[in-house]
Design a protein around this motif. Structure first.
Motif, mmCIF file in Angstrom:
data_model
loop_
_atom_site.group_PDB
_atom_site.id
_atom_site.type_symbol
_atom_site.label_atom_id
_atom_site.label_comp_id
_atom_site.label_asym_id
_atom_site.label_seq_id
_atom_site.Cartn_x
_atom_site.Cartn_y
_atom_site.Cartn_z
ATOM 1 N N ALA A 1 0.809 -1.211 0.000
ATOM 2 C CA ALA A 1 0.000 0.000 0.000
ATOM 3 C C ALA A 1 0.838 1.255 0.000
ATOM 4 O O ALA A 1 0.405 2.302 -0.432
ATOM 5 N N THR A 2 2.066 1.169 0.489
ATOM 6 C CA THR A 2 2.905 2.351 0.591
ATOM 7 C C THR A 2 3.689 2.641 -0.690
ATOM 8 O O THR A 2 4.468 3.572 -0.726
ATOM 9 N N ALA A 3 3.485 1.833 -1.732
ATOM 10 C CA ALA A 3 4.256 2.014 -2.959
ATOM 11 C C ALA A 3 3.929 3.350 -3.610
ATOM 12 O O ALA A 3 2.787 3.799 -3.617
ATOM 13 N N GLN A 4 4.943 3.994 -4.158
ATOM 14 C CA GLN A 4 4.725 5.179 -4.969
ATOM 15 C C GLN A 4 4.116 4.744 -6.287
ATOM 16 O O GLN A 4 4.363 3.644 -6.766
ATOM 17 N N SER A 5 3.306 5.612 -6.896
ATOM 18 C CA SER A 5 2.578 5.193 -8.090
ATOM 19 C C SER A 5 2.872 6.083 -9.282
ATOM 20 O O SER A 5 3.300 7.233 -9.155
ATOM 21 N N ILE A 6 2.644 5.507 -10.455
ATOM 22 C CA ILE A 6 2.755 6.183 -11.745
ATOM 23 C C ILE A 6 1.499 5.827 -12.527
ATOM 24 O O ILE A 6 1.044 4.687 -12.492
ATOM 25 N N LEU A 7 0.925 6.790 -13.225
ATOM 26 C CA LEU A 7 -0.290 6.548 -13.997
ATOM 27 C C LEU A 7 -0.015 6.694 -15.489
ATOM 28 O O LEU A 7 0.628 7.652 -15.919
ATOM 29 N N PHE A 8 -0.529 5.736 -16.270
ATOM 30 C CA PHE A 8 -0.498 5.814 -17.726
ATOM 31 C C PHE A 8 -1.933 5.938 -18.229
ATOM 32 O O PHE A 8 -2.817 5.190 -17.798
ATOM 33 N N ILE A 9 -2.157 6.876 -19.115
ATOM 34 C CA ILE A 9 -3.447 7.001 -19.787
ATOM 35 C C ILE A 9 -3.179 6.626 -21.238
ATOM 36 O O ILE A 9 -2.748 7.449 -22.055
#
Length: 479
Positions: A3-11
């Motif tokens: 849950a603590t992972a940093q995230s990246i979003l792709f559209i």
């Protein structure tokens, strides 16, 4: 993903992301995938991604609408627009609307990591925190490993170049990180570049940067990886794959500490400690004329050669237990032990994929073992594994509903064969599974022609071959 992972979003469509997902996952990032504005904004609100990478448009979506939301929110993550076929005019338009950058495909994981804010821990790309972590710990007590670590620690504080050789999957990059962490440059950037991932003209721009107008698409000055790594450490991964012409320019940087940006008129001074890795016999490549002898001598000041895993004795079990504990915590599972037969098999196997193969095998066994103990059937070496009783209950029929806006990986056990095709429309899968499904579909549609499949998927034949080898090491049936 924890849950603590940093995230990246792709559209973007899944096929645009599959080539970079595995490395981003290895780096510890949560990766989201959206195909419309509502789903993207929902993910941004929930997961607060560090960066958003977006195609300019898809059915029912325009990046302009996302950028309009961004300018109204000071806490909105930076947006990088990437496209298959772009133009300087289009790039200028998006940059004026608030985009951080504008890229041409294919996506490159190292470049993505370099775009992540520098204060976020990561292991390749741009400047980052250098505090050692369990992930970067080097596990093993075999005399060959102990000798390498002792030598690395002794030379870490120098500026001497180090050439790290060994088979694929033996941990060459981890040794490079160890050298950086033990050096006086530990607080400065650690920048890694895969020399095999880009063609010569693009690799030159990545390494040395370019000036505005240097070539089509160069809409602004770009600093190269050497400048980004100034006062820090540069890792040149797979150095043997670098073109001979570019090797001469690299030699100048090593000898003189200066470079010229592509299309530039001024010389730029840099202070960078260079490490290089290769899985080739570089001396033999020199003899065959595939690698410059003067560059080889300049890189080979401190040679380190990593042994293959099957020569490291009891380190196999130490590493296996380390990975089991790592994945057990990641997937929030109870403690697991190995059965006697599993221990015997681990010690007798040859490990052609080395530590990387062992890591993949341990992740698979943790997901399949349940309450344990881990046996050889959980390695999926053959067809002996069967689902636990509770998993064999009839599955309720899933009603047809619109696909979810965002796919977030949850790491279920891998699906195989036709079952993957049947559930794809009704389930949200991790991007790693989606990647495998798309690769298998591509091969099926091209009757196994790898060149055509790679072209259809938008990846190189080499990348496709590496993916298939990875699936085989995981015991999966591939063409």
């Amino acid at each position: 993903m924890v849950a603590t992972a940093q995230s990246i979003l792709f559209i973007a469509p899944p096929t645009a992301v599959t080539t970079v997902f595995s490395l981003l996952k290895e780096e510890g990032f949560e990766v989201g995938l959206a195909d419309n504005l509502r789903g993207a904004l929902g993910f941004i609100k929930k997961s607060k991604p560090l960066v958003v990478f977006s195609r300019p448009s898809m059915s029912g979506y325009r990046v302009e609408d996302l950028l309009a939301e961004a300018v109204q929110d000071d806490g909105f993550p930076p947006v990088v627009v990437f496209t298959e076929q772009g133009s300087a005019q289009e790039a200028q338009r998006y940059l004026e609307k608030g985009a951080k950058d504008y890229w041409l495909e294919p996506l490159d994981a190292e470049k993505i990591l370099a775009a992540v804010p520098a204060q976020i821990p990561q292991s390749s790309g741009g400047a980052k925190s250098q505090q050692p972590s369990d992930k970067s710990a080097i596990i093993g007590t075999h005399p060959a490993i102990a000798r390498i670590l002792a030598l690395a620690k002794q030379v870490a504080k120098s500026k001497a170049t180090v050439l790290i050789q060994g088979e694929s999957g033996t941990g060459k990059e981890m040794i490079a990180r160890y050298l950086h962490q033990q050096s006086d440059r530990a607080g400065a950037p650690f920048v890694a570049v895969n020399c095999a991932a880009l063609p010569e003209h693009l690799l030159e721009s990545e390494l040395f940067g370019h000036e505005k107008g240097a070539f089509t698409g160069a809409i602004s000055r770009k600093l190269g990886k050497f400048e980004l790594a100034n006062h820090g450490t540069m890792l040149l991964d797979e150095i043997s794959e670098m073109d001979l012409g570019l090797q001469a320019k690299l030699l100048r940087v090593l000898q003189e500490g200066e470079l010229d940006r592509v299309g530039g008129m001024e010389t730029v001074k840099v202070d960078v400690r260079v490490l290089a890795t290769t899985n080739r016999e570089l001396q033999q490549w020199v003899e065959e004329g595939k690698f410059r002898q003067d560059l080889y001598f300049r890189l080979n000041v401190i040679p380190l050669t990593l042994p293959p895993l099957h020569e490291r004795g009891d380190d196999v079990l130490r590493l296996a237990r380390h990975f089991v504990e790592q994945f057990r915590e990641q997937y929030q599972l109870p403690p697991l032990e190995f059965s006697a037969e599993a221990v015997a098999w681990l010690k007798s196997y040859e490990w052609p994929g080395n530590v990387r193969e062992l890591q993949n095998l341990m992740e698979r066994s943790v997901l399949l073992a349940g309450a344990g103990p881990i046996s050889t059937s959980h390695f999926l070496l053959d067809d002996t594994w069967t689902p636990p009783e509770e998993a064999a209950e009839p599955v309720e029929e899933v009603s047809s509903t619109p696909p979810q806006d965002v796919a977030e990986p949850h790491a279920p056990a891998p699906l195989s064969g036709e079952s993957m095709e049947n559930v794809l429309a009704d389930r949200v899968l991790p991007l790693s599974e989606m990647e495998r499904i798309m690769i298998m579909r591509g091969l099926k549609q091209t009757s196994g022609n790898r060149t055509q499949a790679a072209e259809m998927l938008g990846i190189s034949v080499r990348t496709l071959r590496n993916k298939l080898n990875e699936y085989r090491s995981r015991g999966l049936d591939v063409p």
